[in-house]
Design an enzyme around this catalytic site. Structure first.
Site, short mmCIF file in Angstrom:
data_model
loop_
_atom_site.label_atom_id
_atom_site.label_comp_id
_atom_site.label_asym_id
_atom_site.label_seq_id
_atom_site.Cartn_x
_atom_site.Cartn_y
_atom_site.Cartn_z
N LYS A 215 0.79 -1.27 0.09
CA LYS A 215 0.22 0.03 -0.54
C LYS A 215 1.02 1.01 -0.28
O LYS A 215 1.78 1.59 1.02
CB LYS A 215 -0.54 -0.39 1.56
CG LYS A 215 -1.58 1.00 1.24
CD LYS A 215 -2.77 1.51 2.25
CE LYS A 215 -3.60 2.21 2.48
NZ LYS A 215 -4.37 2.22 3.82
N LYS A 268 -2.32 -1.37 -4.32
CA LYS A 268 -2.97 -0.51 -3.41
C LYS A 268 -2.21 0.99 -4.26
O LYS A 268 -1.37 1.19 -3.05
CB LYS A 268 -3.32 -0.53 -2.50
CG LYS A 268 -4.71 0.74 -2.60
CD LYS A 268 -5.27 0.39 -1.29
CE LYS A 268 -5.64 1.87 -1.12
NZ LYS A 268 -6.34 2.80 0.56
#
Ligand code: PBG
Ligand code: ZN
Length: 343
Positions: A215, A268
């Site tokens: 992330k 992500k």
């Protein structure tokens, strides 16, 4: 206790726990390599509030809404009738207090805690995921718990306190009936802490962990923070989310979460990090890989389509094909309702 009075407590190694990745039909579908967009492999993000009888437009995310718990079922019903198989829930606080220890992340009034049993009852086949983080519930909007070092008076995010609090929150969602816990905080050791508390409560084989692993600290989360009212009130998330320039850290972050027992690993945002999805697929051929097409990606495509830059349907499908080609199986996208009509 067994008949001879001994306590039986054989603990299985984190990476050897498999039932958590296959106890639900949709989780089993995710274990098959997915090479093109399909309904089984879409997760739709839902914002749930602590208000009453309210459906709110989200200015930053055209077409997306926040729902109070009592308006959730009627709003989801048409999508489930069209074949929606999975949602990920995000709690949003309009009126409950926020504080340093995020006490409303797992209070009985928390909208996610209230929504889970309702969805389980109304939609028995739906796979219910929920985001696990503190930023929507802390007064400062950061994803962890702060401590002050007594000698230097320096304030910092205390990793140990943070994963302890996150695992309590995760346990509450698990006890409320969630199928998949998705920790998005990026603290070290949170996947292991969550797995361990689940095990202590005999929930290991009935709850899955989908870790937000690679992330990045990204500009593309802007519209989400507006939607979830979770923007940090000072500083940024660069001490716990990955630098967008890093090349070694994303794979180390994925490896960290795999070692701690994650069932599904996530990259992500999506389109700016297709190379990371490909490396993850090559490095972890045995794990389902999910990708989050985040709020900024959604807003960018919507605004461009609305401005006549391109055809919405074609652009959305092209973005999804790029994820699958890079190696992702499961896609979290705000376009899910729109895609259900086209697939
Ligand atoms: C909470 C969280 C964020 C997103 C998912 N969970 C925001 C952040 O980390 O600041 C982003 C999702 C999106 O942009 O659509 N930690
Ligand atoms: Zn957070």
């Amino acid at each position: 206790m067994n008949s001879s009075g001994d306590t039986f407590n054989y603990e299985v190694d984190a990476t050897h726990k498999l039932h958590s990745g296959l106890f639900h039909p949709v989780l089993r579908a995710w274990q098959t390599r997915c090479t093109k967009p399909c309904k089984e492999n879409l997760i739709y993000p839902i914002f749930v509030t602590d208000s009453e009888n309210q459906v709110e437009e989200i200015g930053s995310l055209p077409g997306q809404k926040r729902y109070s718990v009592d308006r959730l079922v009627e709003s989801l019903k048409p999508l489930i009738d069209k074949g929606l198989k999975s949602v990920i829930l995000f709690g949003v606080i309009n009126t409950l207090p926020k504080n340093d220890d995020a006490s409303n992340a797992d209070s009985p009034q928390n909208p996610v805690v209230r929504a889970i049993p309702l969805l389980r009852k109304e939609f028995p086949h739906l796979l219910i995921c929920c985001d696990v983080c503190l930023c929507a519930y802390t007064s400062h909007g950061h994803c962890g718990i702060f401590t002050t070092d007594p000698s230097s008076e320096e304030t910092f995010i205390d990793n140990q306190l943070s994963i302890q609090r996150l695992s309590q929150v995760a346990l509450k969602y698990a006890q409320s009936g969630v199928h998949v816990l998705a920790p998005s905080d990026m603290m070290d050791g949170r996947v292991g802490a969550i797995k361990s508390i689940l095990s202590k409560h005999n929930l290991s084989s009935r709850v899955s962990v989908m870790a937000y692993s690679a992330k990045f600290a990204s500009s593309f989360y802007g519209p989400f923070r507006d939607a979830a009212k979770s923007a940090p009130s000072f500083g940024d998330r660069s001490t716990y989310q990955l630098p967008c320039t890093s090349s070694g850290l994303p794979l180390r972050a994925l490896q960290r979460d795999v070692n701690e027992g994650a069932d599904i690993i996530m990259i992500k945002p999506g389109m700016p990090y297709l190379d990371v999805i490909r490396s993850a697929r090559d490095r972890f051929p045995d794990y389902p890989i999910s990708v989050y097409q985040v709020s900024g990606e959604y807003a960018m495509i919507m605004h461009a389509a609305n401005a006549g830059t391109f055809d919405l349907i074609k652009a959305v499908f092209e973005s999804l094909y790029s994820f699958h080609r890079a190696g992702a199986d499961v896609i979290i996208t705000y376009f899910a309702p729109f895609l259900l009509d086209k697939l």
